[in-house]
Design an enzyme around this catalytic site. Structure first.
Site, PDB file in Angstrom:
ATOM      1  N   LYS A 199      -3.331  -1.743  15.765  1.00 17.62           N
ATOM      2  CA  LYS A 199      -2.901  -0.949  16.928  1.00 17.62           C
ATOM      3  C   LYS A 199      -4.059  -0.772  17.877  1.00 17.62           C
ATOM      4  CE  LYS A 199       0.582   1.920  14.754  1.00 17.62           C
ATOM      5  NZ  LYS A 199       0.400   2.047  13.314  1.00 17.62           N
ATOM      6  N   GLU A 226       0.827  -1.222   0.000  1.00 16.54           N
ATOM      7  CA  GLU A 226       0.000   0.000   0.000  1.00 16.54           C
ATOM      8  C   GLU A 226       0.855   1.262   0.000  1.00 16.54           C
ATOM      9  OE1 GLU A 226      -1.594   1.749   3.498  1.00 16.54           O
ATOM     10  OE2 GLU A 226      -1.248  -0.059   4.693  1.00 16.54           O
TER      11      GLU A 226
HETATM   12  N1  PSU Z   1      -3.103   1.524  10.768  1.00 16.05           N
HETATM   13  C1  PSU Z   1      -1.768   1.467  10.916  1.00 16.05           C
HETATM   14  N2  PSU Z   1      -0.980   1.966   9.949  1.00 16.05           N
HETATM   15  C2  PSU Z   1      -1.495   2.541   8.815  1.00 16.05           C
HETATM   16  C3  PSU Z   1      -2.900   2.591   8.665  1.00 16.05           C
HETATM   17  C4  PSU Z   1      -3.671   2.074   9.660  1.00 16.05           C
HETATM   18  O1  PSU Z   1      -1.301   0.968  11.920  1.00 16.05           O
HETATM   19  O2  PSU Z   1      -0.727   3.006   7.955  1.00 16.05           O
HETATM   20  C5  PSU Z   1      -3.483   3.183   7.409  1.00 16.05           C
HETATM   21  C6  PSU Z   1      -3.736   2.069   6.380  1.00 16.05           C
HETATM   22  O3  PSU Z   1      -3.553   2.599   5.085  1.00 16.05           O
HETATM   23  C7  PSU Z   1      -5.199   1.747   6.606  1.00 16.05           C
HETATM   24  C8  PSU Z   1      -5.764   3.118   6.912  1.00 16.05           C
HETATM   25  O4  PSU Z   1      -5.819   1.151   5.512  1.00 16.05           O
HETATM   26  O5  PSU Z   1      -4.763   3.750   7.696  1.00 16.05           O
HETATM   27  C9  PSU Z   1      -7.081   3.046   7.630  1.00 16.05           C
HETATM   28  O6  PSU Z   1      -7.629   4.334   7.720  1.00 16.05           O
HETATM   29  P1  PSU Z   1      -9.144   4.491   8.238  1.00 16.05           P
HETATM   30  O7  PSU Z   1      -9.111   4.064   9.675  1.00 16.05           O
HETATM   31  O8  PSU Z   1      -9.433   5.940   8.080  1.00 16.05           O
HETATM   32  O9  PSU Z   1      -9.994   3.610   7.377  1.00 16.05           O
END
Ligand code: PSU
Ligand code: MN
Length: 303
Positions: A160, A25
């Site tokens: 996390k 990603e």
């Molecule tokens: N959690 C992490 N590292 C990340 C992300 C989430 O520990 O880099 C990033 C990833 O790209 C994930 C996104 O798909 O955040 C999720 O964002 P949201 O919670 O807004 O859907």
């Protein structure tokens, strides 16, 4: 092939020769880590995948084109631009494509584009999930819905504890997404190896991961599966240190009224700031560890 998709020559060659390919990603590059560590890490992750016998395909939206496989220059560009690049989840792709804009792809959109390109395995750090307080905010990442509907294996280090890990597992169960622990019965919590929550199945080899994914395809399921791979012991963080940083980041987030798509990037950046470089080093190591496992599994999947 989708008319909005560009597969890089290297990735296209690997796919047409039936060689293993691993998707990566780009939100982790633009929004997940500071420059220049983000670019160094992205390139090191690609090298790790090549060394394990697979071809890396880093995914992003550039100039409205869905890209599977980026050049060094494109990775450098996304890393330098950082949070000026839009974070692109499922709902964002139509507007970015129509406007010819750039986007850093989340787990959800990376899965979408990987699947369009014919890539079945994807390695990352952590996924989005059900946020703490979701019972009132309804903040649930589109990543979970994507796992429910797109047939890609996602290899991560768990999630996390900025999230509600228990509710995240419940959601995945409801949606029929298998959650596998690699060498563990317990869901890893990204910076630490344990969360106190159990996974559905423990698997101890890339071969068995490949066989479960193959069976999922043979059963004609439409969704994907989640492989959670604990951070190597030597890079794991002290639980008390990381928990304190997360609690502080969460209370600042609430106090500042941060919400919507900004929540996750805000929390991730604050946790890194509050723990100094330590959490960044752990983050880099766990991504490399996931890249290796994903590449080994992609190799097995081709057997
Ligand atoms: N959690 C992490 N590292 C990340 C992300 C989430 O520990 O880099 C990033 C990833 O790209 C994930 C996104 O798909 O955040 C999720 O964002 P949201 O919670 O807004 O859907
Ligand atoms: Mn959200």
């Amino acid at each position: 092939m989708n008319k909005h998709l560009d597969v890089s020559p290297r990735v296209a060659a690997a796919l047409s020769e039936g060689k293993p390919v691993v998707a990566l990603e780009s939100t982790i590059i633009s929004h997940g880590m500071p420059y220049p560590k983000n670019v160094e890490t992205a390139l090191l992750v690609e090298q790790t995948i090549r060394e394990a016998g697979a071809e890396p395909a880093t995914i992003a939206v550039i100039g409205g084109r869905l890209k599977a496989g980026l050049s060094r220059e494109e990775i450098e560009y996304l890393g330098k631009a950082g949070r000026n690049v839009a974070k692109a989840s499922r709902r964002d792709l139509p507007a970015l494509v129509a406007r010819g804009a750039d986007g850093a792809t989340t787990v959800a959109t990376t899965m979408i584009i990987a699947h369009m390109a014919g890539i079945r395995i994807f390695a990352t750090g952590g996924i989005g999930g059900v946020h703490r307080g979701a019972e009132t905010s309804m903040d649930i990442s589109a990543d979970l819905e994507e796992l429910a509907q797109t047939p890609v294996m996602v290899v991560c280090a768990g999630a996390k504890s900025i999230l509600d890990l228990g509710l995240t597992l419940e959601y995945l169960e409801t949606k029929g997404v298998p959650v596998i622990g690699y060498g563990t019965e317990e869901l890893p919590a990204f910076y630490t190896r344990k969360s106190g929550f159990g996974v559905d199945y423990r698997v101890d080899s890339p071969r068995e991961l490949a066989s479960i994914f193959r069976a999922q395809r043979e059963l004609d399921y439409r969704g994907g599966m989640l492989v959670t791979n604990p951070i190597p012991e030597e890079y794991a963080m002290d639980k008390a240190v990381i928990d304190a940083a997360i609690e502080q980041a969460l209370s600042e987030c609430k106090a500042q009224g941060v919400h919507g798509k900004e929540t996750t990037p805000f929390l991730l950046a604050r946790v890194v700031e509050l723990t100094g470089g330590d959490s960044l080093d752990s983050n880099i190591q766990l991504v490399l560890n996931n890249a290796r496992l994903a590449a080994q599994t992609a190799v097995e999947l081709r057997q």
